[in-house]
Every structure is written in C-alpha cells, then in structure tokens.
Design an enzyme around this catalytic site. Structure first.
Site, mmCIF file in Angstrom:
data_model
loop_
_atom_site.group_PDB
_atom_site.id
_atom_site.type_symbol
_atom_site.label_atom_id
_atom_site.label_comp_id
_atom_site.label_asym_id
_atom_site.label_seq_id
_atom_site.Cartn_x
_atom_site.Cartn_y
_atom_site.Cartn_z
ATOM 1 N N TRP A 76 -4.540 -2.949 48.253
ATOM 2 C CA TRP A 76 -4.340 -3.358 46.869
ATOM 3 C C TRP A 76 -2.853 -3.675 46.769
ATOM 4 O O TRP A 76 -2.006 -2.793 46.947
ATOM 5 C CB TRP A 76 -4.724 -2.242 45.900
ATOM 6 N N LYS A 102 -13.857 -2.398 28.906
ATOM 7 C CA LYS A 102 -14.940 -2.808 29.818
ATOM 8 C C LYS A 102 -15.063 -4.323 29.842
ATOM 9 O O LYS A 102 -15.197 -4.925 30.897
ATOM 10 C CB LYS A 102 -16.299 -2.235 29.359
ATOM 11 N N ARG A 120 -10.637 1.316 46.872
ATOM 12 C CA ARG A 120 -9.197 1.495 46.708
ATOM 13 C C ARG A 120 -8.447 0.171 46.637
ATOM 14 O O ARG A 120 -7.227 0.154 46.472
ATOM 15 C CB ARG A 120 -8.646 2.311 47.868
ATOM 16 N N LYS A 139 -10.587 0.814 42.179
ATOM 17 C CA LYS A 139 -11.272 1.949 41.564
ATOM 18 C C LYS A 139 -10.370 3.166 41.506
ATOM 19 O O LYS A 139 -10.433 3.952 40.574
ATOM 20 C CB LYS A 139 -12.538 2.271 42.371
ATOM 21 N N CYS A 191 -4.905 1.444 48.142
ATOM 22 C CA CYS A 191 -5.098 1.067 49.543
ATOM 23 C C CYS A 191 -5.852 2.204 50.241
ATOM 24 O O CYS A 191 -5.735 3.359 49.877
ATOM 25 C CB CYS A 191 -3.814 0.810 50.307
ATOM 26 N N HIS A 220 -4.194 -4.512 9.243
ATOM 27 C CA HIS A 220 -2.754 -4.547 9.520
ATOM 28 C C HIS A 220 -2.422 -5.487 10.668
ATOM 29 O O HIS A 220 -1.382 -5.343 11.298
ATOM 30 C CB HIS A 220 -2.245 -3.133 9.804
ATOM 31 N N GLU A 258 -12.857 1.649 24.570
ATOM 32 C CA GLU A 258 -13.538 1.601 25.866
ATOM 33 C C GLU A 258 -14.381 0.322 25.994
ATOM 34 O O GLU A 258 -14.426 -0.306 27.054
ATOM 35 C CB GLU A 258 -14.398 2.872 26.039
ATOM 36 N N GLU A 277 -12.057 -5.979 31.644
ATOM 37 C CA GLU A 277 -11.901 -5.790 33.087
ATOM 38 C C GLU A 277 -12.952 -6.530 33.899
ATOM 39 O O GLU A 277 -12.655 -6.967 35.004
ATOM 40 C CB GLU A 277 -11.769 -4.310 33.488
ATOM 41 N N ASN A 322 -0.296 3.376 52.451
ATOM 42 C CA ASN A 322 -0.785 3.408 51.081
ATOM 43 C C ASN A 322 0.327 3.992 50.230
ATOM 44 O O ASN A 322 0.828 5.066 50.553
ATOM 45 C CB ASN A 322 -2.042 4.301 51.036
ATOM 46 N N GLY A 323 0.754 3.285 49.192
ATOM 47 C CA GLY A 323 1.816 3.809 48.337
ATOM 48 C C GLY A 323 2.948 2.815 48.208
ATOM 49 O O GLY A 323 2.775 1.622 48.459
HETATM 50 C C1 G6P Z 1 -8.783 2.655 37.489
HETATM 51 C C2 G6P Z 1 -10.269 2.386 37.432
HETATM 52 C C3 G6P Z 1 -10.818 2.850 36.091
HETATM 53 C C4 G6P Z 1 -10.471 4.310 35.853
HETATM 54 C C5 G6P Z 1 -8.985 4.592 35.999
HETATM 55 C C6 G6P Z 1 -8.695 6.079 36.053
HETATM 56 O O1 G6P Z 1 -8.124 1.847 36.577
HETATM 57 O O2 G6P Z 1 -10.523 1.009 37.626
HETATM 58 O O3 G6P Z 1 -12.213 2.671 36.066
HETATM 59 O O4 G6P Z 1 -10.888 4.677 34.569
HETATM 60 O O5 G6P Z 1 -8.498 4.034 37.216
HETATM 61 O O6 G6P Z 1 -9.247 6.602 37.223
HETATM 62 P P1 G6P Z 1 -9.722 8.084 37.435
HETATM 63 O O7 G6P Z 1 -10.256 8.112 38.829
HETATM 64 O O8 G6P Z 1 -8.492 8.947 37.281
HETATM 65 O O9 G6P Z 1 -10.745 8.390 36.416
#
Ligand code: G6P
Length: 607
Positions: A74, A483, A27, A602, A2, A502, A479, A486, A98-99
C-alpha cells in the site's frame, strides 16, 4: 500497512510466498513482489497492481529457490508502479518493508554521496543500501541489520534475504506487527498469523523493537538492545483455508448477509439466553466508579464508538469523550484519574488506534479493546478484551465487524448502566430482550435487499448524496456516507439532521438524494421537520424508518423502506444494514472493485 512473508523451506518457495501474499492482500494491493535465492543470487519478480498480476508474471517467468521474501504494497512514498514495488535489493541483500522510515532522506543523501545508486522513490530502498553499506564493511548479516536498525526512525516491520545465505532470514519490527512461524524443518516470517495459516499455526509474535535471526531449524530473537530474548510460542486459531465467497458475487455482500449469524455468535459471549442477563468478563476496575470513558478508533470502528457514546451517556449516565485516534494520540488530552479508554478495531492493528491505546495507558487509563482479531497487537496490549465474533472480514469496507462492534458496545452500555444503578430491572430486561432479538430482526432487514437494489439505481446517478440522522442515528448517517464514498466513489456526506441548515442545505436540488435515517424514537419529530425542509427544496428523500414513522411521514418521500419496529436502543445496529446494502448495490451498478476499492486497505498499519 503492506504485507510481508518470508520462508525458509525444503521445497520451492515461490508458490508458497504467493499463497501467503493472497492472505495479506487486505493490507494493500498497489503492487506485489517476491525475491528468492537461486544459486546464492537474489532473483526478483515484481508487478504493479493486485497479486494476480504477479502470479501471471511468475507463470511466464518462474523463479526457483527454497528461501525467499514477499510483499504486497500500500503505497506511502512513491507511486504504485513496478520500480517502487518491493522487494528492494542490492546485489547483497533484498528487503521487504511495512511502515515508514521517517529519516530516509537523510540516510539516502549519505549513501548517494558514497556512490550508492537508487532506483525507486520509496523510503524503503534505503534499508537495502544501508545494510549493504555495513556488509561492505565486513559486518556479518546480523551485525549489519542491528547497525541499520539503530539508524532508522519511524515505524516498520522488515524481512531481509541475503545473497549467498541459503539458511538465513532476518525479520525486525518497531511498530507494525511481525510473527515468526515454526514448521517442520521450515521457518517463516509473516505480518500476521493469517499469512502463515496454510503453513503453520505455531506462531511467535515479536515484541516492539525485536529482531529475529531465522534459520530453517531455529530462531534467535534479540531485543532493541541486542540482548537475546525468549518470546512465547502460541498455537493460533487462524484457519488454513482461504475463505471463499460461496454463492455471493462479492465478499462484501457475503459479509452483509452473515450479520444475523455473527451478531448472534457475538451475543452468545455476553448474553445468557435463559435469563437474558448481560455478562462481561471480569474487569480490573469497577464500572460503577469510572468517572469517564474515552472512546477512540478509526474509520467505521470510530462510528461504532460514536454510537456507543450516545448509549453510555443516555443509558448508563456516564460522561464519554470521543475522538478519532489520529487526533487523540497527538492532542495531549488530559485523562481523568481512574478513567477507562474503549478502543474499537476490527483488525486490532490500526497504527493510530494502537498509539492512542498506548497514550491512554501511559496516562493511567485502563483499556477495554473491542476487537475482532484476538491475537492482534491491540488485543494483546489492552487490559480487557471484549471480542467481536464476526469471523474473518475480507471486504475492505467493513460491515459485519461494525454491527458486531455495536453489539458488544450495547452490552457494555447495559452492563455499565446496571453497575451504576442507572436503569431499573424492568428497563434492563426490556433492553436485554431488545438486544437478544437483534439477529432475528437483522434477518428481516435483509429481506429488503431487492428494494434497496432498486433505490441504488437512483443513487448511482447522483454526484452528491446526503445522509441525515439525529442522536444515535447520526453516526449511522456518517457510516452510510463513508460506505458510499469508499466503494462507489460518489461524494457523500453524513450530517446531524439539525446541522443541515447550517450549510449542506445549500447543496440540495432535484439531483441530490437525501437518505434519512429515522427510526420512530423520541427525536423523530425533529428529524421529520428537517426532512420536510429538504423536500421543500426539491430534495429526493429516501426514508429509512419503521411503521409508525412511515405512517407519519412516508408520503413526502421519494421512497420509504420499512424496517422492523424495535426498541430505539438497538435501532442503530439494524439501520446500519440498509446503508451497507445501498452502498454495495450502487458500487456494483457503477462497476467499481467492491471488495478492493482504489487507494484503500483493510488494515492501516501506518499513520
Ligand atoms: C481502514 C478500513 C476500514 C476500517 C478502518 C479501521 O480504513 O478500510 O474499513 O474501519 O481501517 O480499521 P480497524 O481494523 O481498526 O477497525
């Protein structure tokens, strides 16, 4: 997560609040809202979904006022609808939060018994009612907030607006960040400097437990014991301009294309172009004597740390412990004497990563932070900052932050190897040379974009996709799968190629694309065998390799993408790019919201 903004100005604040929110949309974007004071009364506008919806509502029914607070959400407690959108308010106070307030239910029960009526399912709304409860007992706003903060458990940043108080905002933080901004006869509150960038660059970050009583011309800051304190005011580098997409359709694509440049910028901090020597800033410990590194992070940053584990072990011959921060922070892991923790984070605000950093410090570790946002909490609390120079990353799915993190971690591995005498001068020169070449090679990888776009048509038809890799290519497989999940919402799994038999091999049929990340390194033949096993079961292999690899195995694949032949050391940085492009094009074909995928944010400032 947030995002929070608060403004006391000499002008109408609602457009300024919305501008601030746009910078905080990373956020969360489940709902947004603002509250202002008009003739002493609290007025609110709130809307479900992205900030554009709130703007449309405000255009239809504007609200006046020179003081206000704003929020982009969020969702944690309560579905993302308008009723649950912030600000939450009584007649006396409006709040944005926020939190998570962990003991909200207990407080809510007490307040309901007293006759307070709640309209939302959120934990946040109790803050407005608890402050009102204290105001009703004739407390002044500051006393009411101080009393409220003492009752709250959990992690939060708050901004509060009081009916009848045209020159007062109160902000508080415990956990998530909150900054006070200084203007010319105006004052601001914001989740970060970026939110306030169009208003001011003069910023004061509250420390954990602080609250700030903000007037148009001044601010008083108190610590958790209600004692007045002074906090440093800094000039931030955050640019006032809202970053644009330029010629690109999405921020994500723009950021993918920026990689050769930002990897180069990042390298310029660590690599002497004349001698190709890697130099780190002065460290408060001796790299030669570190008994063990502990690497931790979340999401994509964790996979960068995972690659670094291979590098530090293989090249620098130092043991590495690796775990996601949300596990590490709670598993009461013993930490070795003299050990070093490496935290990796784009935002520098991820709640779990910050908590893991604090755990490590409490257990005697020195902390290196690989971060993109220099003013972030993680950067401020670490012993050493190794910055990435990716620039602002707007797309929620991390791309250029990842490859610049890898670049810094490669430099760290090389410096550690040299300090420990684990490599000779010749090998050091080869590796430095390979790193120095990455920006140019990354530009060559981007030239495969058209081919990757075609392959994305195959992937977009799939229900499940497998990514396989071995050694440092394994985290790239993870990764790649992350990607794709998401942003395209297609189920994908990254697997260590040797583990496939396995379990996931049972998934393979003609419908399942298998993306094999396979540079021609010392493990090539092993991964090649695993690739054969998938082909034998009808799997459609998309083979990411180099010329020697494709010469050996390319004809069994549905399609091969020939990436530059490089020292295997730097291959993970380059092989990250095609998996980003595959996910991007697949998402575009599927028509998803690439830059703001559903349910994600993000910056994750709640655990
Ligand atoms: C969220 C974002 C990701 C990111 C992760 C860690 O899940 O959507 O893209 O890798 O947080 O965030 P940071 O800012 O600690 O790299």
């Amino acid at each position: 997560m947030c995002g929070i903004v608060g403004i006391i100005a000499k002008r109408e604040v609602s457009p300024l609040l919305v501008e601030g929110l746009k910078r905080l949309e990373y956020r969360g974007y489940d709902s947004a809202g603002i509250a202002t004071l008009a003739n002493g009364h609290i007025k609110r506008r709130r809307a479900q979904g992205k900030i554009g919806n709130l703007e449309a509502k405000l255009a239809e029914r504007p609200i006046a006022g020179t003081i206000g607070i704003a929020h982009t959400r969020w969702a944690t407690h309560g579905v993302p609808n308008e009723v649950n959108a912030h600000p939450h308010a009584t007649e006396r106070v409006a709040i944005v939060h926020n939190g998570i307030i962990e003991n909200f239910q207990e407080i809510k029960n007490e307040l309901v018994a007293e006759g307070h009526k709640f309209e939302s399912q959120t934990d946040s709304e109790i803050v407005a009612h608890l402050v009102t409860h204290y105001l009703d007992q004739q407390m002044k706003p500051r006393e009411a907030v101080a009393a409220t903060l003492k009752r709250l458990q959990g992690a939060f940043a708050l901004a509060l607006l009081f009916a009848g108080e045209h020159d007062l905002l109160i902000g508080a933080r415990r956990g998530p960040p909150l900054a006070v901004g200084y203007g010319d006869g105006e004052m601001y509150l914001g989740s970060d400097a970026l939110a306030l960038a169009m208003l001011t660059r003069k910023i004061c970050y509250l420390e954990d437990g602080d609250y700030a009583v903000v007037h148009g011309n001044s601010v008083e800051i108190y610590n958790a014991d209600d004692k007045p304190v002074t906090r440093k005011v800094v000039e931030t580098a955050a640019s006032g301009a809202l970053i644009g997409k330029g010629e690109f359709r999405h921020f994500m694509l723009k950021e993918i294309y920026e990689q050769p440049g930002v990897i180069g910028d990042t390298l310029s901090t660590y690599l002497n172009p004349a001698t190709l020597a890697i130099n780190l800033p002065a460290l408060p410990f001796d790299l030669a004597k570190v008994p063990r590194f502990t690497i931790t992070a979340c999401g994509t940053a964790f996979y960068a740390g995972f690659v670094a584990k291979y590098w530090l072990e293989q090249i620098a011959r130092v043991p590495v412990e690796l775990d996601v921060a949300s596990e590490l922070r709670y598993r009461n892991a013993p930490m070795p004497e003299g050990g070093v923790m490496v935290v990796v984070s784009q935002s520098g605000e991820t709640a779990d990563t910050l908590a893991a950093l604090r755990y490590a410090k409490q257990h005697g570790q020195k902390v290196i932070a690989v971060v993109n946002v220099p003013e972030s909490s993680i950067a401020r609390e670490a012993d050493v900052v190794l910055p990435t120079r990716a620039g602002p990353e707007i797309g929620v799915a991390s791309t250029k932050a990842f490859t610049t993190q890898l670049t810094v971690l490669a430099a760290l591995a090389l410096a550690t190897a040299r300090a420990r005498g684990a490599i000779d001068k010749v090998r050091e020169a080869q590796l430095s040379h390979a790193i120095a070449e990455v920006p140019a090679r990354a530009a060559e990888v981007l030239a495969h974009d058209k081919q990757l776009k075609l392959i994305a048509h195959v992937i977009s038809q799939a229900r499940d996709v497998l990514y396989l890799g071995r050694g440092p290519a394994y985290p790239i497989a993870l990764e790649g799968a992350l990607k794709l999940k998401e942003i395209s919402y297609i189920h994908a799994e990254g697997y260590a190629a040797g583990e496939m038999k396995h379990g996931p091999i049972a998934l393979i049929d003609e419908q399942v694309p298998i993306i094999v990340i396979c540079p021609h390194d010392e493990l090539f033949d092993k991964t090649a065998s695993n690739t054969q096993e998938t082909v034998a079961r009808g799997g459609k292999v998309i083979f990411l390799s180099d010329k020697p690899g494709i010469d050996k195995l390319g004809d069994i694949a549905l399609t091969s993408v020939e990436l530059p032949t490089v020292d295997p050391f730097v291959a993970p940085i380059l092989y990250a790019i095609p998996v980003q492009l595959l996910a991007y094009h697949t998402a575009v074909i599927k028509g998803t919201d690439v830059d703001k995928p559903r349910n994600l944010a993000k910056s994750v400032t709640v655990e």
